[in-house]
Enzyme design. Sequence first.
Site, PDB file in Angstrom:
ATOM      1  N   ALA A  66     106.196  30.169 127.244  1.00 18.83           N
ATOM      2  CA  ALA A  66     105.933  28.730 127.304  1.00 18.83           C
ATOM      3  C   ALA A  66     106.655  28.151 128.504  1.00 18.83           C
ATOM      4  CB  ALA A  66     106.427  28.058 126.033  1.00 18.83           C
ATOM      5  N   GLY A 109     106.328  33.347 124.628  1.00 17.99           N
ATOM      6  CA  GLY A 109     104.916  33.083 124.338  1.00 17.99           C
ATOM      7  C   GLY A 109     103.985  34.047 125.054  1.00 17.99           C
TER       8      GLY A 109
END
Length: 258
Positions: A66, A109
Site C-alpha cells: 500500500a 499489500g
Amino acid sequence: MPEYTDILTETHGRVGLVRLNRPKAMNALRSQLLAELLDALRAFDADDAIGAMVITGSERAFSAGADIKEMADATAVDLMNRGLSDGWHRISAIRKPIIAAVSGFALGGGCELALLCDLIVASETAQFGQPEITIGVIPGAGGTQRLTRILGKALAMEMVLNNRFLKADEALQHGLVNRVVPVESYLDEALKLAGEIAARAPVAVRLGKEAINKAYELSLAEGLAAEQRAFYLLFSTEDQKEGMSAFVEKRVPVWQGR
Ligand code: DAK
C-alpha cells in the site's frame, strides 16, 4: 480499455495482462492504482475473448505494498469510509484465473495481491514479505490469514511479527508459488501458463477455481458438496459433451464456453 495512469494493459491471445506501472514508487498500491487494476480485471473478466489474466510489476518490484505516503495521515474512520477493503474483495471475486508474475519485492499489500491471485510464477529474485510491523501495523488485506493457511503458523508468525522475508526458492519449497524461473523469463512463463489455462474449457476452469477457493472457506463436507454440485452442473454444458465425445473419437475438442 480506458486511459489508465497507474497500470498498462495488453492482450496476448486469450490472456489479459495488467502491468502495475508506478516504477518510481515500487508500484505502491495507491487507491488510483487499485481502482484501475480492479477496472481492468473486471473488463477482462467480462470479455469472452479472454480466458485468464496475468498481473505483473517491474523486474525490481512486483509491488512494495500500500502507498504509505497516501495512508500515513488517515484515521481509522477515513479508512473505513474509503471502503479500503471493498476493492480487494472485488478482486477476489474475479471469476477467471489470475496469475501473478512476481519479480523483486512483493511486500505488504503487494504480497497480499499476489496471494489473491490463483497461481504465482516467480523470478529467482522474488522476495515475499509482510513488513507492516516495521511501520507499526499488521497486514490488512489477508496476509495473516492466507499466509498462515499456506505456510503454517510458525513461518507466518515470523513474517508478520518479525519482518522475515521469503526468497523465491523458500516460497517454492513452502508451496507459496507454483514455479521459480530465471528473471529473463518469468513474464513469458506466466503468459504461457495463462495461455494454456485460457485454452481449456472455460466453464470448467471457472468452476474449478471456484471450488478450490471454497476449500479455504468451508468445512470439508460443505466443500465436497459444493464440488459435487459444480461437477453435476458441468454436465449441462456443451463443452462436457464435446470434451467426452472428442476423447472417444480421438480428436482435439473445440470449446464453446457454454
Ligand atoms: N509506499 C509509498 N512509497 C514507497 C513504498 C510504499 N509502500 N515503497 C517504496 N516507496 C517509494 C520510496 O518512498 C521511494 O520514493 P522516493 O523517496 O524516491 O520518492 C521509492 O519508492 C524507492 O524506494 P526506496 O528508495 O526505499 O528503494 P530501496 O530499494 O532502498 O528499498 C523497499 C525498496 C521496497 C525495500 C523499500 O522501499 C520499502 O521497504 N518499502 C516499504 C515496504 C512496506 O513497508 N510495505 C508495506 C506497506 S503497508 C488493506 C489493504 C492493504 C494494506 C492494508 C490494509 N485493507 C484492505 C484494509 C496494505 C498495507 C501495506 O502494504
